[in-house]
Design an enzyme around this catalytic site. Sequence first.
Site, PDB file in Angstrom:
ATOM      1  N   GLN A 226       1.432  -1.468  -0.091  1.00 48.47           N
ATOM      2  CA  GLN A 226       0.218  -0.392   0.664  1.00 48.47           C
ATOM      3  C   GLN A 226       0.820   0.815  -0.004  1.00 48.47           C
ATOM      4  O   GLN A 226       0.247   2.167  -1.076  1.00 48.47           O
ATOM      5  CB  GLN A 226      -0.578   0.307   1.074  1.00 48.47           C
ATOM      6  CG  GLN A 226      -1.819  -1.036   0.932  1.00 48.47           C
ATOM      7  CD  GLN A 226      -2.895  -0.884   1.962  1.00 48.47           C
ATOM      8  OE1 GLN A 226      -2.963   0.018   2.539  1.00 48.47           O
ATOM      9  NE2 GLN A 226      -4.230  -1.845   2.534  1.00 48.47           N
TER      10      GLN A 226
ATOM     11  N   THR B 159       0.323  -0.381  -4.431  1.00 48.67           N
ATOM     12  CA  THR B 159      -1.227   0.030  -4.667  1.00 48.67           C
ATOM     13  C   THR B 159      -2.068   0.440  -4.472  1.00 48.67           C
ATOM     14  O   THR B 159      -3.401   1.384  -4.821  1.00 48.67           O
ATOM     15  CB  THR B 159      -1.548  -0.851  -4.482  1.00 48.67           C
ATOM     16  OG1 THR B 159      -1.933  -1.451  -2.914  1.00 48.67           O
ATOM     17  CG2 THR B 159      -1.410  -2.580  -5.482  1.00 48.67           C
ATOM     18  N   GLU B 160      -1.258   1.512  -3.203  1.00 44.16           N
ATOM     19  CA  GLU B 160      -1.683   3.049  -2.244  1.00 44.16           C
ATOM     20  C   GLU B 160      -1.046   3.951  -2.152  1.00 44.16           C
ATOM     21  O   GLU B 160      -1.358   4.548  -1.033  1.00 44.16           O
ATOM     22  CB  GLU B 160      -2.992   2.269  -1.554  1.00 44.16           C
ATOM     23  CG  GLU B 160      -4.342   1.221  -1.741  1.00 44.16           C
ATOM     24  CD  GLU B 160      -4.242   0.671  -0.380  1.00 44.16           C
ATOM     25  OE1 GLU B 160      -4.884   1.550   0.329  1.00 44.16           O
ATOM     26  OE2 GLU B 160      -4.971  -0.505  -1.058  1.00 44.16           O
ATOM     27  N   LEU B 161       0.066   4.388  -2.816  1.00 43.94           N
ATOM     28  CA  LEU B 161       0.873   5.181  -2.271  1.00 43.94           C
ATOM     29  C   LEU B 161       0.544   6.297  -2.267  1.00 43.94           C
ATOM     30  O   LEU B 161       0.012   7.137  -2.846  1.00 43.94           O
ATOM     31  CB  LEU B 161       2.197   5.085  -3.511  1.00 43.94           C
ATOM     32  CG  LEU B 161       3.216   6.411  -2.812  1.00 43.94           C
ATOM     33  CD1 LEU B 161       3.967   5.454  -1.554  1.00 43.94           C
ATOM     34  CD2 LEU B 161       4.773   6.268  -4.611  1.00 43.94           C
TER      35      LEU B 161
ATOM     36  N   HIS C 118       1.466   3.698   2.848  1.00 48.28           N
ATOM     37  CA  HIS C 118       0.924   4.785   3.014  1.00 48.28           C
ATOM     38  C   HIS C 118       2.097   5.480   3.933  1.00 48.28           C
ATOM     39  O   HIS C 118       2.106   4.918   5.275  1.00 48.28           O
ATOM     40  CB  HIS C 118      -0.153   4.302   3.883  1.00 48.28           C
ATOM     41  CG  HIS C 118      -0.916   4.374   3.305  1.00 48.28           C
ATOM     42  ND1 HIS C 118      -2.454   4.660   2.296  1.00 48.28           N
ATOM     43  CD2 HIS C 118      -2.221   2.676   2.876  1.00 48.28           C
ATOM     44  CE1 HIS C 118      -2.921   4.347   1.724  1.00 48.28           C
ATOM     45  NE2 HIS C 118      -2.726   2.778   2.311  1.00 48.28           N
TER      46      HIS C 118
END
Length: 376
Positions: A222, A250-252, A224
């Site tokens: 991800q 996938t969720e930077l 974060h």
Amino acid sequence: MIHAQARKRDVVLKLGAATGAASVRVVQMDSAFPFGTCINTTVIQNPAFVDFFTNHMDWAVFENELKWYHTEAQQGQLNYRDADALLDFCDRLGKRARGHCIFWSADGAVQQWVKNLDRDQLRSAVQSRIQGLVSRYAGRFPHYDVNNEMLHGRFFRDRLGDEDVPAFMFKEVARLDPDAALFVNDYNVECANDPNATPDKYAEQVAWLQSCGAVVRGIGLQGHVSNPVGEVVCGALDRLAATGVPIWFTELDVCEPDVGLRAQDLEVVLREAYAHPAVEGVVFWGIMQGKMWRKDAWLVDADGTVNEAGQTLLNLQKEWKTDARGSVDGDGNFKFRGFHGRYVVEVTTPTGKQMLKTFTVEKGDNTPLLVDLADA
């Protein structure tokens, strides 16, 4: 540079001796290393967002609209309108979309009616969820996050009393949409600050799924992050790459109030991702001020201005594209080393005749790619 080895290839354009001292211009149109962002039904109405997304992003992922709690908030009342609208938006712009997510293991992400089901009812509901979603969109989502955040949640395993239920989910999705790449997806793996989400535990999870017969074709990080963690990120990527499964961010989002420092931190993470041959793409968890889950991470201001962090991304995208020019050599060839992606070449002969041709530079071994343009 490491990325030059991971992302580039020698190319020989064979034009033939008859072209004489023709001039050649090679321009890369798009990169084999994609970037993307999450979208929702609100942000796609924002012209500044749509402009940035259209010009600089290749992929999308839906923020909430495909999650089970959104598509079936009340049992039996299915709502795919929002997901359909977002997918149609992507189709119109020629962007691919990740299917996020079919299930979510975290207890807090499961709607109450699902929690109220007994074991047999839950098993039936899981099967219906897979059948309904994946059959509806078969062939339209190249990626699926099958059971989100299994390092941090065990809802389905605990309620069904079956350790193999995640593998069952993977196998059922693959049966209904065999072309989709099925991912695990989790957070904190790249930060070395969460004992539940170490790279070793994530790699062990992939191996466990594989041992149960699941085909895992993607590892989602991800990403974060809140500080520059270059060496830590690199170490995590090395460990996960040993699985042989491709990795995506996938969720930077890189969270830092000072936009100058945010730009520096973002560059560290993106360069680490790009330099690693196991990483195949980066998807941001939002890009625009006021339209993101995490604050102090945006790349585009609310008025559409690309800030320093956003400009860092654009500069890197430009740096990681090839623009080569010169003349055909005495053997009728033009040689260059270029990043993987799609190209157009313009050849102009001494008499002024012009020729345009497109070709693709793909990942290969250490041998040059030969592109025969003599008969074009």
